[in-house]
Design an enzyme around this catalytic site. Structure first.
Site, PDB file in Angstrom:
ATOM      1  N   GLU A 180      23.476  19.791  59.900  1.00  0.00           N
ATOM      2  CA  GLU A 180      22.933  20.336  60.836  1.00  0.00           C
ATOM      3  C   GLU A 180      22.618  20.271  62.025  1.00  0.00           C
ATOM      4  O   GLU A 180      21.775  21.269  62.307  1.00  0.00           O
ATOM      5  CB  GLU A 180      22.346  21.366  60.094  1.00  0.00           C
ATOM      6  CG  GLU A 180      22.792  21.955  58.373  1.00  0.00           C
ATOM      7  CD  GLU A 180      21.878  22.907  58.037  1.00  0.00           C
ATOM      8  OE1 GLU A 180      22.278  23.640  56.877  1.00  0.00           O
ATOM      9  OE2 GLU A 180      20.644  22.224  57.428  1.00  0.00           O
ATOM     10  N   GLU A 236      29.161  24.027  52.374  1.00  0.00           N
ATOM     11  CA  GLU A 236      27.593  24.719  52.052  1.00  0.00           C
ATOM     12  C   GLU A 236      28.043  26.344  51.689  1.00  0.00           C
ATOM     13  O   GLU A 236      27.763  26.556  52.319  1.00  0.00           O
ATOM     14  CB  GLU A 236      26.490  24.409  51.696  1.00  0.00           C
ATOM     15  CG  GLU A 236      25.523  22.638  52.135  1.00  0.00           C
ATOM     16  CD  GLU A 236      24.805  22.609  52.958  1.00  0.00           C
ATOM     17  OE1 GLU A 236      23.973  23.495  52.364  1.00  0.00           O
ATOM     18  OE2 GLU A 236      24.424  21.220  52.843  1.00  0.00           O
TER      19      GLU A 236
END
Length: 613
Positions: free
Chosen positions: A185, A259
């Site tokens: 991220e 995810e």
């Protein structure tokens, strides 16, 4: 380099038994209609992954959780790799016991699962400092998650040790690992345009040849993308923005949702345990399958933030510590039990598998043990002699800068500062995260990020000022990750006069501490005790110990230790009301149970066969 890139985009489906005879890994392709898809040895392949963190699950239960993943219809397991747990002390690496990454991957291979590894170095994962080791905070000028010299040198030393463990597990080496994630991220952080290429190259030059991935929040993929890796996203539900953002970034490549958030984590003080509607999950997975989208369920099985590993977040600009349970409202519960989500996903994935799914493993049995009365206690002040030798310094230093552990400081737990004072008045100090202030053994007040002053009553003579500071978890997702030092992080003053001359104790409460504590002379409990203390009792588990959940209904705040193992934090503010106790950590018959309570003790602890989250 070009050939490596080409190989990285050429997979095909084989069984684990065929791995020894194949040499082509995971890649991408497209159908006659032009739709992109993954391939494994030339055949169309969809990644149906589920996240299980080996470090959050007792090693004895790895096989059970992986078998349940396989029986649900998933073909891949993914896991983060927590740098801060593997290298708590600088230069000393631990890949043993519950941190045996290689054993976890090989077990997945035997069961017939592919593996995606997410080595960071930053992983988030709601773990302390996002998985970065706390000793990185010793240098206040170092810029983590950038190409700052000090940081990348530390990363290089870590990768020099980690990658040789991962490389033989690759598909091209006959192993089950088909992909590696580059950092995590980074698009939401985005402090250094050279950082992601550096991490990618660090993996390549050490022998990683499988598919490389980036993983970002929707809307941040462009900033987190690096050439040579496949961009993926993290989301909760289907969105047209996913294909639009990824296609603009990398053209017609397969879509992987790295995810798919099955649930969410909880923090202390939340109104209730987070629950995601099962029908929403069912609809989302059905949509992904309909549109040929590969996905990884985060989490398939969350497990537990045992010990002090939990991180923290800012919620509405307020610091919030993440709870001990990492149940996550996942497909399997914290204790590995089946949920409605499990059976729905098994039905969906089973309908497209082409072969019958494996039978369901038996549920893990639970037990309700008799209440345990904690009959003896030791005030913290009587325990200090059983700690390692204290450090004497002119001024207080943070936990990370305490000169212990071969210069690595203290990572987790509590730290106690003592200094003499000869008058009362206004005490000023900056404590992170929360501190109890005592004169001798009498509690005077509290300090935290937003409360830095305590008024000390007048007294005669000179007395001992004691400040007990707890690290409740470093922030995991923040631009201020550089500033997460814990303990007393600045000078302390009394009536605007700086106090000097400290005796400092490290209370990281590791297993060897409890070994020494057994030789202490414990006091019998005659009532309530106000202040930090250790309380001891015996849990009689019988000849065949089973999983259970610990309940402390009339206790306030502290930690529970079973045979020296730290089950994690309890706190009366909730929402979590029980602690998971794995049966595999219990001995037949008698087990030592110790509670460290910060405020005031209860009289007994209870056990239940169901969690209260």
């Amino acid at each position: 380099m070009g050939s490596l890139r080409f190989l990285r985009y050429n997979w095909s489906y084989v069984t684990p038994l065929e791995l020894k005879h194949r040499s082509v890994g995971l890649g991408t392709g497209s159908t006659a209609t032009g739709h992109a898809h993954f391939t494994l040895n030339g055949r169309k392949f969809r990644i149906f992954g589920g996240s299980i963190h080996y470090f959050r699950v007792p090693r004895e239960y790895w096989r059970d959780r992986l078998l349940k993943l396989k029986a649900c219809g998933f073909n891949t397991v993914s896991t983060y790799i927590p740098w801060n747990l593997h290298e708590q002390k600088r230069g000393k690496f631990d890949f043993s016991g519950n941190l045996d990454l290689e054993a976890f991957v090989r077990m997945a291979e035997v069961i017939g699962l592919w593996v995606i590894l997410r080595p960071g170095p930053y992983i988030c994962g709601e773990i302390d400092l996002g998985g970065l080791p706390s000793w990185l905070l010793q240098d206040s000028k170092s810029r983590m998650r950038t190409t700052d010299k000090g940081f990348v040198e530390a990363v290089d030393r870590y990768f020099d040790h980690l990658v040789p463990r991962m490389a033989p597990l690759q598909y091209h080496q006959g192993g089950p690992v088909i992909a590696f994630q580059v950092e995590n991220e980074y698009g939401a952080y985005d402090k250094d345009k050279h950082y992601m290429p550096y991490i990618l190259e660090a993996l390549l030059k050490r022998g990683i040849v499988e598919l490389l991935l980036t993983s970002d929040l929707l809307g941040h993929a462009t900033k987190g993308y690096v050439k040579g890796a496949l961009a993926t996203v993290n989301i909760r539900k289907p969105s047209r923005k996913v294909s639009k953002e990824l296609s603009q970034l990398q053209g017609n490549k397969p879509i992987l949702v790295m995810e798919l958030w099955i649930g969410w984590y909880d923090y202390w003080g939340a109104e209730k345990h987070f629950v995601r509607n099962t029908r929403d999950v069912e609809h989302t997975v059905a949509e992904f399958i309909k549109y040929n989208i590969s996905f990884n369920a985060y989490m398939f099985h969350g497990g537990t933030n045992f010990g002090f590993m939990n991180g923290a977040i800012f919620k509405s600009d307020v610091y919030r510590s993440i709870v001990t349970s990492y149940d996550y409202d996942a497909v399997l519960t914290e204790a590995g039990d089946y949920t409605e989500k499990y059976f729905i996903l098994r039905k969906i994935l089973g309908s497209i598998s082409g072969i019958p799914l494996p039978p369901l493993p038996d549920p893990t049995p639970k037990s309700v043990y008799a209440d345990v009365s904690l009959s003896h206690y030791l005030p913290l002040w009587e325990v200090l002699q059983y700690l390692h030798e204290p450090i004497k310094l002119s001024i207080p230093v943070s936990m990370e800068n305490l000169p212990i552990n071969n210069g690595s400081g203290q990572s987790f737990g509590f730290i106690l500062y003592e200094t003499p004072i000869c008058s009362g008045g206004r005490l000023h100090a900056h404590a992170a995260d929360v501190a109890q202030v005592f004169v001798n053994d009498t509690i005077i007040g509290f300090l935290n990020e937003n409360s830095r002053n305590v008024d000390i009553p007048t007294f005669t003579g000179c007395q001992l000022l004691r400040i007990l500071v707890e690290n409740q978890g470093r922030l995991v997702f923040t631009s201020r990750i550089q500033h997460e030092q814990k303990g007393l992080t600045d000078s302390v003053s009394l009536n605007k006069v700086t106090l000097k001359g400290y005796t400092i104790y490290s209370l990281d409460m590791k297993m060897d501490f409890f070994d020494r504590l057994r030789s202490a002379t414990w006091r019998p409990i005659t009532g309530s005790y106000e202040g930090p203390a250790f309380y001891r009792g015996t849990l009689r588990a019988g000849p065949s110990p089973k999983d259970t959940f610990v309940s402390l209904p009339d206790w306030n705040y502290g930690f529970v230790f079973i045979n020296g193992r730290n089950l994690g934090r309890y706190w009366s503010i909730g929402p979590q009301r029980t602690l998971y106790l794995p049966g595999v950590w219990l001995r037949p018959e008698d087990n030592e149970i110790i509670v460290f309570e910060k405020m005031m003790n209860g009289l007994f602890i209870q056990f239940t066969d169901e969690p209260k989250l």
